[in-house]
Design a protein around this motif. Structure first.
Motif, mmCIF file in Angstrom:
data_model
loop_
_atom_site.group_PDB
_atom_site.id
_atom_site.type_symbol
_atom_site.label_atom_id
_atom_site.label_comp_id
_atom_site.label_asym_id
_atom_site.label_seq_id
_atom_site.Cartn_x
_atom_site.Cartn_y
_atom_site.Cartn_z
ATOM 1 N N GLU A 170 -53.945 -24.533 2.802
ATOM 2 C CA GLU A 170 -55.283 -24.047 3.136
ATOM 3 C C GLU A 170 -55.242 -23.047 4.296
ATOM 4 O O GLU A 170 -55.991 -22.057 4.306
ATOM 5 C CB GLU A 170 -56.194 -25.226 3.459
ATOM 6 N N ALA A 171 -54.365 -23.294 5.242
ATOM 7 C CA ALA A 171 -54.269 -22.395 6.399
ATOM 8 C C ALA A 171 -53.820 -21.000 5.982
ATOM 9 O O ALA A 171 -54.164 -20.005 6.635
ATOM 10 C CB ALA A 171 -53.303 -22.973 7.428
ATOM 11 N N SER A 194 -56.541 -26.636 -3.794
ATOM 12 C CA SER A 194 -55.974 -27.580 -2.848
ATOM 13 C C SER A 194 -55.981 -28.926 -3.567
ATOM 14 O O SER A 194 -56.157 -28.973 -4.786
ATOM 15 C CB SER A 194 -56.766 -27.617 -1.537
ATOM 16 N N TYR A 215 -54.429 -34.098 0.514
ATOM 17 C CA TYR A 215 -54.728 -33.763 1.910
ATOM 18 C C TYR A 215 -54.953 -35.024 2.742
ATOM 19 O O TYR A 215 -54.564 -35.087 3.916
ATOM 20 C CB TYR A 215 -55.981 -32.882 1.934
ATOM 21 N N CYS A 243 -50.879 -29.594 2.023
ATOM 22 C CA CYS A 243 -52.256 -29.141 1.850
ATOM 23 C C CYS A 243 -52.776 -28.431 3.096
ATOM 24 O O CYS A 243 -53.508 -27.435 2.991
ATOM 25 C CB CYS A 243 -53.161 -30.310 1.485
ATOM 26 N N VAL A 244 -52.419 -28.932 4.264
ATOM 27 C CA VAL A 244 -52.849 -28.288 5.513
ATOM 28 C C VAL A 244 -52.292 -26.868 5.585
ATOM 29 O O VAL A 244 -53.013 -25.902 5.888
ATOM 30 C CB VAL A 244 -52.396 -29.117 6.730
ATOM 31 N N GLU A 245 -51.008 -26.719 5.275
ATOM 32 C CA GLU A 245 -50.373 -25.404 5.330
ATOM 33 C C GLU A 245 -50.921 -24.483 4.242
ATOM 34 O O GLU A 245 -51.131 -23.284 4.451
ATOM 35 C CB GLU A 245 -48.859 -25.568 5.185
ATOM 36 N N PRO A 269 -56.561 -34.899 7.959
ATOM 37 C CA PRO A 269 -55.434 -35.021 7.026
ATOM 38 C C PRO A 269 -54.625 -36.282 7.298
ATOM 39 O O PRO A 269 -54.608 -36.798 8.420
ATOM 40 C CB PRO A 269 -54.611 -33.761 7.298
ATOM 41 N N ARG A 321 -60.359 -29.165 -3.333
ATOM 42 C CA ARG A 321 -59.419 -30.295 -3.228
ATOM 43 C C ARG A 321 -59.588 -31.180 -4.465
ATOM 44 O O ARG A 321 -60.434 -32.074 -4.512
ATOM 45 C CB ARG A 321 -59.685 -31.087 -1.946
ATOM 46 N N PRO A 341 -50.003 -34.322 2.457
ATOM 47 C CA PRO A 341 -50.978 -33.880 3.464
ATOM 48 C C PRO A 341 -50.525 -32.646 4.235
ATOM 49 O O PRO A 341 -51.318 -31.713 4.445
ATOM 50 C CB PRO A 341 -51.119 -35.101 4.371
ATOM 51 N N SER A 342 -49.267 -32.632 4.657
ATOM 52 C CA SER A 342 -48.791 -31.474 5.421
ATOM 53 C C SER A 342 -48.774 -30.225 4.549
ATOM 54 O O SER A 342 -49.072 -29.116 5.017
ATOM 55 C CB SER A 342 -47.402 -31.743 6.003
#
Length: 300
Positions: free
Chosen positions: A148-149, A116, A120, A144-146, A135, A165, A141-142
């Motif tokens: 990791e999810a 990552s 983020y 990294c969120v996706e 985030p 990260r 940022p968006s």
């Protein structure tokens, strides 16, 4: 970690190559994920864009490390390239996490370390943030969120899942610093924009050591910032580079020029990320090169 079998995606990249060399030097068995037909017993076929992986090649591995993804700084951020950056990470992570989760429990890896980025957190200005921060806003940022999810299947299957990260890696071999070193050596280095934006860096040696620490230490899961404990401004880093390389830094690149040349990616270069490795330090990790001058000298 005792002698282990570890699958690595992104093994040909800057960090992946260094990690593989470190692991093999210590006697671990590494299986490299490749996008072509395997040519050796230690290669496993996968296609991150299509979301497929030869799960049989992961069976019996103690760990999976995913560092794959199209380079964020390799090209101008067109809509097409931004989609490639996203899909190469999200689909690849989902494929690996799904393959890990689908394996029988007795041959399933114990730990999944997924790449990552400190992107983020977005632009943090002068505000220092650690892993507890939410985030930020914007493309990175968006992403990294996706990203990791997408590892959820592995975590839900009971596999210890870690998100590394990573900050700006100080190395001559690639990344942002791979471009900076030749400029500074030629006496063409200088601050970017007003130079007041924070850069959270990490020596390549410490990046690899931190990844191995996350692999080896039972109980560690969730996000970890892989950045040196003392982030500096771009101006301070420029001055440190000048001292170590003994070159002048009379040049500066104004923000409008960066925006004209780099487009949307200039926001990442000019943005400030003052990121602290709180959880990494709490877990007992110790940096070999916590200061920028040591990190630069190590890269040389």
């Amino acid at each position: 970690m005792e002698r282990s079998r570890i699958a690595v995606a992104g093994a040909s990249g800057l960090i992946g190559d260094a990690l593989v060399r470190s692991l093999t030097a210590d006697g671990h068995e590494v299986r490299r994920l490749v996008r072509r037909a395997p040519r050796a017993a230690d290669e496993v076929r996968w296609d991150p864009e299509r979301g497929s992986v030869d799960a049989a090649g992961l069976a019996g591995c103690d760990a999976v490390v995913n560092l794959a993804g199209a380079g964020v700084g390799d090209r101008r951020w067109t809509a097409q390239y931004k989609e490639l950056i996203r899909t190469s990470r999200v689909r690849g992570t989902a494929a690996l996490a799904g393959a890990v989760a689908d394996l029988a429990e007795d041959v399933r890896p114990r730990v999944f370390v997924n790449g990552s980025a400190i992107g983020y957190y977005g632009d943090t200005g002068d505000r220092a943030v650690d892993e507890s921060a939410p985030p930020g806003e914007g493309f990175l940022p968006s992403l990294c969120v996706e990203w990791e999810a997408a590892a959820a299947p592995a975590r839900e299957a009971g596999v210890r899942t870690v998100f590394a990260r990573t900050g700006l890696v100080v190395s001559r071999g690639g990344g942002a610093w791979g471009r900076l070193f030749p400029l500074f050596r030629a006496g063409l280095g200088g601050r970017l924009g007003d130079g007041r934006q924070y850069w959270s860096f990490i020596a390549l040696h410490d990046e690899v050591a931190a990844l191995r620490h996350l692999l080896d230490t039972d109980g560690l899961s969730g996000p970890f910032n892989l950045t040196a404990p003392h982030p500096l401004t771009n101006r301070e880093i420029t001055e440190a580079m000048a001292r170590v390389l003994r070159r002048p830094t009379v040049f500066a690149v104004p923000a409008p020029v960066l925006r004209a040349v780099l487009g949307e990616m200039a926001g990442d270069v000019l943005g400030s990320a003052r990121v602290l490795p709180a959880r990494l330090l709490e877990s007992g990790f110790r940096f070999a090169f916590p200061e920028i001058e040591g990190a630069v000298r190590a890269a040389l």
